[in-house]
Design a protein around this motif. Structure first.
Motif, short mmCIF file in Angstrom:
data_model
loop_
_atom_site.label_atom_id
_atom_site.label_comp_id
_atom_site.label_asym_id
_atom_site.label_seq_id
_atom_site.Cartn_x
_atom_site.Cartn_y
_atom_site.Cartn_z
N VAL A 181 -42.88 54.36 156.26
CA VAL A 181 -42.73 55.53 155.39
C VAL A 181 -41.35 56.13 155.61
O VAL A 181 -40.74 55.95 156.68
N PRO A 182 -40.83 56.87 154.64
CA PRO A 182 -39.52 57.51 154.82
C PRO A 182 -39.53 58.44 156.04
O PRO A 182 -40.55 59.05 156.36
N ASP A 183 -38.38 58.54 156.69
CA ASP A 183 -38.30 59.31 157.92
C ASP A 183 -38.55 60.80 157.71
O ASP A 183 -38.94 61.50 158.64
N ALA A 203 -46.59 51.07 152.42
CA ALA A 203 -45.65 50.71 153.49
C ALA A 203 -46.07 49.53 154.34
O ALA A 203 -45.27 49.04 155.13
N HIS A 204 -47.32 49.07 154.23
CA HIS A 204 -47.80 48.00 155.11
C HIS A 204 -47.90 46.68 154.33
O HIS A 204 -48.69 46.57 153.39
N PRO A 205 -47.12 45.65 154.71
CA PRO A 205 -47.11 44.40 153.94
C PRO A 205 -48.28 43.48 154.24
O PRO A 205 -48.42 42.43 153.61
N GLY A 206 -49.14 43.84 155.19
CA GLY A 206 -50.21 42.93 155.58
C GLY A 206 -51.56 43.20 154.94
O GLY A 206 -52.52 42.46 155.19
N ILE A 207 -51.65 44.25 154.12
CA ILE A 207 -52.94 44.60 153.52
C ILE A 207 -53.38 43.49 152.56
O ILE A 207 -52.62 43.06 151.68
N GLY A 208 -54.60 43.03 152.73
CA GLY A 208 -55.15 42.04 151.81
C GLY A 208 -54.92 40.60 152.22
O GLY A 208 -55.52 39.70 151.64
N ASN A 209 -54.03 40.38 153.19
CA ASN A 209 -53.82 38.99 153.63
C ASN A 209 -53.93 38.84 155.14
O ASN A 209 -54.45 37.86 155.64
N PHE A 228 -51.05 56.36 165.74
CA PHE A 228 -51.28 55.61 164.51
C PHE A 228 -50.02 55.60 163.64
O PHE A 228 -49.66 54.57 163.06
N ALA A 229 -49.35 56.76 163.55
CA ALA A 229 -48.14 56.85 162.74
C ALA A 229 -47.07 55.89 163.24
O ALA A 229 -46.35 55.28 162.45
N ARG A 230 -46.98 55.74 164.57
CA ARG A 230 -46.02 54.79 165.12
C ARG A 230 -46.42 53.36 164.82
O ARG A 230 -45.60 52.54 164.36
N GLU A 231 -47.65 53.01 165.11
CA GLU A 231 -48.10 51.62 165.06
C GLU A 231 -48.24 51.09 163.64
O GLU A 231 -47.99 49.91 163.39
N TYR A 232 -48.66 51.94 162.70
CA TYR A 232 -49.00 51.45 161.36
C TYR A 232 -48.13 52.01 160.23
O TYR A 232 -48.17 51.48 159.12
N LEU A 233 -47.36 53.06 160.50
CA LEU A 233 -46.50 53.63 159.46
C LEU A 233 -45.03 53.61 159.86
O LEU A 233 -44.18 54.11 159.14
N SER A 234 -44.74 53.04 161.05
CA SER A 234 -43.36 52.88 161.52
C SER A 234 -42.62 54.22 161.67
O SER A 234 -41.44 54.33 161.34
#
Length: 435
Positions: A181-183, A203-209, A228-234
């Protein structure tokens, strides 16, 4: 990103988006197709973590491919080396090789075409400097060589290897792949799954695959908003930012009440303030969970009391007084102790020891791996201590334009903690010299 040819590259992806697997595939593909192409992969959490990925992910996949060439492994187009500390894949046709390294030392003196530093966000400031100093020379004699730092968002930004290289990438100075997500995303958007869901989908390229929204939601419920914000939203954290070097929220969370039961094995640190206005003697040790404890044994105005009090502690507990040998006020007190009979045990620390100690106590507090006892001398120091630049390193320092500021308790804790870690309980203690 790598095909663009930048010597330096940064890769930021959330968990479960095939970051490490993709880099492994790229490394293996290049080593298979390119003559004498050499790759080093080092995981900056622990060498054990990198070796585990090699044995669990890479080896089974290549063994399935190798089986298609027959049972005789000499006919396979590659050779798998699985012995501890030497994990690698060697390609028979090209002479290329991919090595999973155990430590920074494995980089030194070698030559590589591609260096991958995984989990780069986990390296503290000192380790980041050390690993880059070891990695960059390995590329000097390999035309077109590249280095990649990869990971998820870290707990801090300033001095973070991954963050710094991402910043270079954003300015066009390095290759970059960044999903997040934007900073400037408002923090309150992370407070409920209803708003987080839309951010994840964007923001997550792995959803669905590679993973599902349901799995990520369960992790949202379990991890808490910040992690969670660190691990999954960068979203990188801001530990250590602001006026002081220590994160004040973590400092409050690390407070313990009462007087501790100090173990038989501990370390004693001594420090004086810059203007000799205050002095401190601090005990440092770790508990069974590895948490760093700091307890102020004595803290008073001035310095003239320190020699007698320090000597008494040293002789009573048969432990050295750990101090910064470059501190002029401390050298005066040490000289007084050296003329005492019996002479207390003294453990001078050089400048690299001091900077390492500063980084160690800062990381311990800011990662929630420390315990203190709400003593005013220590807590006041924790509020005002800053990073004091010292060439390529840094040490604990006073606030600018405040030479009278007293951070002696924190400095003493840092010195004692580093010494404690370097001298575990099984190390023989020097016998007390008779009067």
């Amino acid at each position: 990103m790598l095909a663009a040819g930048h010597p330096r590259n940064a890769l930021l992806l959330p968990r479960r988006s095939s970051k490490t697997t993709t880099l492994n595939c790229e490394a293996l593909g290049r080593a298979y197709h390119r003559e004498d192409y050499r790759v080093a992969i080092l995981t900056l959490t622990t060498g054990k973590a990198g070796r585990s990925r090699f044995l669990k992910d890479v080896v089974p996949a290549l063994e399935r491919i190798g089986a298609s060439f027959g049972e005789d492994k000499r006919l396979w187009p590659f050779k798998l080396v699985k012995s501890a500390g030497s994990e690698r894949v060697e390609f028979r046709g090209s002479g290329g090789m991919v090595s999973w390294l155990s430590s920074i030392d494995d980089l030194r003196g070698e030559a590589f075409d591609l260096v991958i530093l995984d989990e780069a966000q986990a390296a503290d400031v000192e380790k980041a400097q050390e690993v880059i100093a070891a990695a960059l020379p390995t590329m000097d004699t390999r035309p077109g060589a590249q280095i990649v730092v990869a990971g998820t968002a870290g707990e801090f930004r300033k001095g973070n290897l991954l963050w710094d290289w991402l910043e270079d990438g954003r300015e066009g100075k390095a290759g970059i792949v960044e999903y997040g997500v934007p900073d400037d995303t408002a923090p309150d958007l992370f407070d409920s799954w209803e708003t987080v869901e839309a951010l994840i989908l964007a923001a997550h390229p792995g959803i669905g695959n590679l993973t599902t929204l349901e799995t990520i939601k369960s992790n949202y419920d379990a991890l808490g908003v910040e992690k969670f914000a660190r691990e999954y939203l960068s979203v990188f954290g801001k530990i250590g930012e602001g006026a002081g070097v220590l994160n004040q929220q973590r400092w409050l969370e690390s407070a313990a009440s009462g007087t501790p039961e100090i173990p038989d094995h501990f370390a004693i640190g001594a420090a004086c303030s810059f203007t000799q206005g205050f002095s401190s003697l601090v005990a440092a040790w770790r508990d069974e969970d590895g948490k760093a404890h700091g307890y102020v044994l004595d803290h008073r105005k001035g310095t003239t009391w320190l020699a007698d009090a320090g000597a008494k502690l040293s002789i009573t507990h048969n432990l050295p007084i750990v101090y910064d040998s470059a501190s002029s006020p401390m050298r005066v007190e040490v000289e007084a102790m050296q003329h005492m009979q019996p002479t207390p045990w003294l453990a001078p620390q050089n400048f690299p020891n001091v900077t390492t100690a500063a980084a160690l106590v800062t990381k311990s507090v800011n990662t929630g791996n420390a315990v203190h006892y709400s003593q005013p001398a220590m807590s006041d120091a924790a509020k005002i201590a800053v990073r004091r630049s010292a060439g390529a390193s840094w040490a604990l320092g006073r606030p600018p334009k405040d030479p009278d500021a007293d951070i002696s308790a924190l400095e003493a804790w840092a010195l004692a903690l580093r010494f404690y870690d370097e001298n575990p309980p099984h190390v023989a203690i020097r016998p007390i010299m008779a009067a």
